[in-house]
Design a protein around this motif. Structure first.
Motif, PDB file in Angstrom:
ATOM      1  N   TYR A 199       0.831  -1.203   0.000  1.00  0.00           N
ATOM      2  CA  TYR A 199       0.000   0.000   0.000  1.00  0.00           C
ATOM      3  C   TYR A 199       0.866   1.253   0.000  1.00  0.00           C
ATOM      4  O   TYR A 199       0.615   2.188  -0.748  1.00  0.00           O
ATOM      5  CB  TYR A 199      -0.924  -0.007   1.221  1.00  0.00           C
ATOM      6  CG  TYR A 199      -1.715   1.263   1.378  1.00  0.00           C
ATOM      7  CD1 TYR A 199      -2.798   1.535   0.558  1.00  0.00           C
ATOM      8  CD2 TYR A 199      -1.357   2.214   2.324  1.00  0.00           C
ATOM      9  CE1 TYR A 199      -3.516   2.701   0.690  1.00  0.00           C
ATOM     10  CE2 TYR A 199      -2.067   3.386   2.465  1.00  0.00           C
ATOM     11  CZ  TYR A 199      -3.145   3.625   1.646  1.00  0.00           C
ATOM     12  OH  TYR A 199      -3.854   4.788   1.769  1.00  0.00           O
ATOM     13  N   LEU A 200       1.884   1.292   0.850  1.00  0.00           N
ATOM     14  CA  LEU A 200       2.767   2.453   0.887  1.00  0.00           C
ATOM     15  C   LEU A 200       3.525   2.631  -0.421  1.00  0.00           C
ATOM     16  O   LEU A 200       3.771   3.757  -0.847  1.00  0.00           O
ATOM     17  CB  LEU A 200       3.747   2.345   2.050  1.00  0.00           C
ATOM     18  CG  LEU A 200       3.150   2.547   3.430  1.00  0.00           C
ATOM     19  CD1 LEU A 200       4.201   2.309   4.508  1.00  0.00           C
ATOM     20  CD2 LEU A 200       2.563   3.938   3.569  1.00  0.00           C
ATOM     21  N   ALA A 201       3.890   1.547  -1.056  1.00  0.00           N
ATOM     22  CA  ALA A 201       4.590   1.651  -2.337  1.00  0.00           C
ATOM     23  C   ALA A 201       3.673   2.207  -3.414  1.00  0.00           C
ATOM     24  O   ALA A 201       4.108   2.948  -4.292  1.00  0.00           O
ATOM     25  CB  ALA A 201       5.117   0.282  -2.754  1.00  0.00           C
ATOM     26  N   VAL A 202       2.382   1.898  -3.343  1.00  0.00           N
ATOM     27  CA  VAL A 202       1.434   2.420  -4.324  1.00  0.00           C
ATOM     28  C   VAL A 202       1.133   3.891  -4.032  1.00  0.00           C
ATOM     29  O   VAL A 202       1.113   4.728  -4.933  1.00  0.00           O
ATOM     30  CB  VAL A 202       0.133   1.583  -4.321  1.00  0.00           C
ATOM     31  CG1 VAL A 202      -0.954   2.253  -5.113  1.00  0.00           C
ATOM     32  CG2 VAL A 202       0.414   0.192  -4.867  1.00  0.00           C
ATOM     33  N   VAL A 203       0.903   4.234  -2.765  1.00  0.00           N
ATOM     34  CA  VAL A 203       0.553   5.602  -2.394  1.00  0.00           C
ATOM     35  C   VAL A 203       1.752   6.527  -2.509  1.00  0.00           C
ATOM     36  O   VAL A 203       1.660   7.629  -3.026  1.00  0.00           O
ATOM     37  CB  VAL A 203      -0.020   5.634  -0.960  1.00  0.00           C
ATOM     38  CG1 VAL A 203      -0.166   7.049  -0.455  1.00  0.00           C
ATOM     39  CG2 VAL A 203      -1.362   4.939  -0.941  1.00  0.00           C
ATOM     40  N   ASN A 204       2.898   6.098  -2.019  1.00  0.00           N
ATOM     41  CA  ASN A 204       4.093   6.929  -1.998  1.00  0.00           C
ATOM     42  C   ASN A 204       5.218   6.137  -2.626  1.00  0.00           C
ATOM     43  O   ASN A 204       5.757   5.235  -2.013  1.00  0.00           O
ATOM     44  CB  ASN A 204       4.433   7.301  -0.556  1.00  0.00           C
ATOM     45  CG  ASN A 204       5.619   8.206  -0.450  1.00  0.00           C
ATOM     46  OD1 ASN A 204       6.192   8.604  -1.457  1.00  0.00           O
ATOM     47  ND2 ASN A 204       6.002   8.532   0.763  1.00  0.00           N
ATOM     48  N   ASN A 205       5.595   6.471  -3.834  1.00  0.00           N
ATOM     49  CA  ASN A 205       6.583   5.668  -4.537  1.00  0.00           C
ATOM     50  C   ASN A 205       8.008   6.045  -4.164  1.00  0.00           C
ATOM     51  O   ASN A 205       8.934   5.745  -4.900  1.00  0.00           O
ATOM     52  CB  ASN A 205       6.373   5.779  -6.048  1.00  0.00           C
ATOM     53  CG  ASN A 205       6.531   7.204  -6.546  1.00  0.00           C
ATOM     54  OD1 ASN A 205       6.732   8.115  -5.760  1.00  0.00           O
ATOM     55  ND2 ASN A 205       6.422   7.384  -7.842  1.00  0.00           N
ATOM     56  N   ASN A 206       8.220   6.694  -3.025  1.00  0.00           N
ATOM     57  CA  ASN A 206       9.566   7.025  -2.575  1.00  0.00           C
ATOM     58  C   ASN A 206      10.227   5.884  -1.820  1.00  0.00           C
ATOM     59  O   ASN A 206      11.362   6.013  -1.398  1.00  0.00           O
ATOM     60  CB  ASN A 206       9.537   8.259  -1.668  1.00  0.00           C
ATOM     61  CG  ASN A 206       9.240   9.513  -2.453  1.00  0.00           C
ATOM     62  OD1 ASN A 206       9.459   9.558  -3.654  1.00  0.00           O
ATOM     63  ND2 ASN A 206       8.735  10.519  -1.778  1.00  0.00           N
TER      64      ASN A 206
END
Length: 190
Positions: free
Chosen positions: A52-59
């Motif tokens: 989920y974090l990789a999708v929302v925030n690709n940093n």
């Protein structure tokens, strides 16, 4: 003593089974099953959170996690960055300025607000800050387009720095700190 007729509770079965609130012995190894389900649920939840974090925030980057070199970091470093334009200090009377006193110097916000108004600024509010132990004087601006005006106000005040923040309601907010030494720092003689 009188003898009562027998019922189903007087006879014990040969094999103790589960009857009513009475339970038989627990099977061995049952604790490992609970542990395995808990471990599987933990792995699935952590994996879903990282995804989920990789999708929302690709940093999120897992390159160079163990100190080795990676080719992506050298490719990013070789890109030439376009320099940002340097803001020009301006005086913008159309912007409302809020002056907050973050020191124990009584009336400082009022004196600094009067000095800024004399220099052409529109002072909307002069009040005490929520804390009286502010160390540095900062001019906050909400809109990046107002950076030049914030720089002009900071230059008028002398020791102030500028910072973009949306924590304050006005366009420009000055929070006076203990390092303030600009106009209005002392009360005029009566």
């Amino acid at each position: 003593m009188p003898r009562f007729p027998e019922d189903s509770f007087d006879r014990l079965p040969a094999q103790p089974d589960r009857v009513g609130a009475h339970r038989g012995p627990r099977p061995r190894g049952r604790g490992w099953i609970v542990f395995a389900w808990a471990a599987l649920a933990t792995v699935l939840l952590v994996g879903a959170g990282v995804t989920y974090l990789a999708v929302v925030n690709n940093n999120i980057q897992f390159t160079d996690a163990f100190g080795g070199s990676s080719s992506t970091s050298s490719a990013v470093a070789s890109d030439t960055a376009t320099p940002a334009p340097t803001p020009v200090a301006t005086t913008d009377p159309s912007l409302d300025v809020t002056v907050l006193n973050g020191t124990t110097n009584l009336g400082l916000a009022s004196r600094v607000g009067d000095a800024a108004a004399a220099a052409g600024w529109t002072i909307a509010t002069m009040a005490n800050a929520s804390a009286t132990d502010v160390a540095t004087t900062i001019v906050y601006y909400a809109d990046p387009a107002d950076e030049g005006a914030a720089l002009g106000l900071a230059q008028l005040l002398g020791t102030a720095t500028i910072e973009q923040s949306t924590n304050y309601q006005g366009k420009l907010t000055v929070v006076l700190g203990a390092d303030y030494a600009g106009p209005g720092v002392t009360a005029p003689a009566a």
